[in-house]
Design a protein around this motif. Structure first.
Motif, PDB file in Angstrom:
ATOM      1  N   ALA A 150      54.621  39.452  39.288  1.00 19.62           N
ATOM      2  CA  ALA A 150      53.448  40.225  38.858  1.00 19.62           C
ATOM      3  C   ALA A 150      52.167  39.540  39.294  1.00 19.62           C
ATOM      4  N   ARG A 151      52.127  38.232  39.156  1.00 21.94           N
ATOM      5  CA  ARG A 151      50.936  37.471  39.547  1.00 21.94           C
ATOM      6  C   ARG A 151      50.730  37.552  41.058  1.00 21.94           C
ATOM      7  N   ALA A 152      51.820  37.486  41.825  1.00 23.64           N
ATOM      8  CA  ALA A 152      51.718  37.574  43.282  1.00 23.64           C
ATOM      9  C   ALA A 152      51.161  38.936  43.697  1.00 23.64           C
ATOM     10  N   ARG A 153      51.606  40.010  43.023  1.00 25.41           N
ATOM     11  CA  ARG A 153      51.073  41.345  43.329  1.00 25.41           C
ATOM     12  C   ARG A 153      49.590  41.418  42.997  1.00 25.41           C
ATOM     13  N   GLU A 154      49.196  40.789  41.891  1.00 28.79           N
ATOM     14  CA  GLU A 154      47.792  40.756  41.495  1.00 28.79           C
ATOM     15  C   GLU A 154      46.937  40.125  42.587  1.00 28.79           C
ATOM     16  N   LEU A 155      47.433  39.029  43.153  1.00 29.55           N
ATOM     17  CA  LEU A 155      46.670  38.311  44.170  1.00 29.55           C
ATOM     18  C   LEU A 155      46.608  39.074  45.486  1.00 29.55           C
ATOM     19  N   LYS A 156      47.607  39.930  45.748  1.00 30.70           N
ATOM     20  CA  LYS A 156      47.645  40.666  47.008  1.00 30.70           C
ATOM     21  C   LYS A 156      46.780  41.916  46.985  1.00 30.70           C
ATOM     22  N   ARG A 157      46.232  42.255  45.816  1.00 30.89           N
ATOM     23  CA  ARG A 157      45.393  43.446  45.734  1.00 30.89           C
ATOM     24  C   ARG A 157      44.257  43.353  46.733  1.00 30.89           C
ATOM     25  N   GLU A 158      43.891  44.492  47.250  1.00 32.39           N
ATOM     26  CA  GLU A 158      42.798  44.536  48.205  1.00 32.39           C
ATOM     27  C   GLU A 158      41.487  44.215  47.504  1.00 32.39           C
ATOM     28  N   LYS A 159      40.715  43.384  48.112  1.00 31.67           N
ATOM     29  CA  LYS A 159      39.428  43.021  47.530  1.00 31.67           C
ATOM     30  C   LYS A 159      38.432  44.153  47.763  1.00 31.67           C
ATOM     31  N   SER A 160      37.561  44.348  46.807  1.00 31.44           N
ATOM     32  CA  SER A 160      36.528  45.365  46.979  1.00 31.44           C
ATOM     33  C   SER A 160      35.174  44.658  47.006  1.00 31.44           C
ATOM     34  N   VAL A 161      34.408  44.992  48.013  1.00 34.91           N
ATOM     35  CA  VAL A 161      33.088  44.401  48.196  1.00 34.91           C
ATOM     36  C   VAL A 161      32.066  45.529  48.186  1.00 34.91           C
ATOM     37  N   HIS A 162      30.978  45.315  47.493  1.00 33.32           N
ATOM     38  CA  HIS A 162      29.917  46.308  47.430  1.00 33.32           C
ATOM     39  C   HIS A 162      28.654  45.695  48.025  1.00 33.32           C
TER      40      HIS A 162
END
Length: 150
Positions: free
Chosen positions: A101-113
């Motif tokens: 679960a933690r690994a999936r959390e880290l792989k999330r796409e980053k969002s930049v504004h």
């Protein structure tokens, strides 16, 4: 940590005599996990799991190297804490084992504004650049941020 109420499955398992050692071990690990969680900070507790307790050796799993380092530093104090609560802990060992679960959390796409000003400056940079892979990447990024071409 609130006490876990017995489920129907717990009652069924408890009725089978061959499973009693397994249930006793599970209760022991749950109790230890509760004490370990109460000792650790909430942040470090979220990164820690009790893996096993055998012959006085408590094995902990850390979600990452930083949490493992903190746990190793806290191991002597944790041992004393548990001994004071009548657990015969002689050694605390720590291993790193990232959870899925933690690994999936880290792989999330980053969002930049970006601000409107920053996007305008990036578009101006795009227009000044000669054709190149960097210019193409900048164009894709600008399109992702909804900035149409001029």
């Amino acid at each position: 940590m609130k006490p876990l109420l017995p489920t129907k499955l717990d009652r069924v398992l408890a009725s089978d005599g061959e499973l009693q050692p397994l249930l006793a071990k599970t209760r022991e690990l749950r109790a230890l996990a509760g004490l370990v969680q109460s000792f650790l900070s909430a942040e470090l507790g979220a990164e820690t799991r009790v893996a096993n307790f055998k012959e006085g050796k408590l094995s902990l799993l850390a979600a990452n190297a930083a949490a493992a380092s903190k746990l190793r530093l806290l191991a002597p104090a944790l041992t004393r804490f548990l001994v004071e609560r009548r657990w015969q802990v002689k050694l605390v060992s720590v291993r790193v084992q990232p959870s899925a679960a933690r690994a999936r959390e880290l792989k999330r796409e980053k969002s930049v504004h970006f601000s409107t000003h920053a996007l305008e400056r990036l578009r101006a940079l795009h227009e000044r650049l000669a054709p190149s892979p960097a210019r193409d990447a900048l164009a894709r990024m600008l399109r992702r941020h909804g900035l149409p071409r001029r």
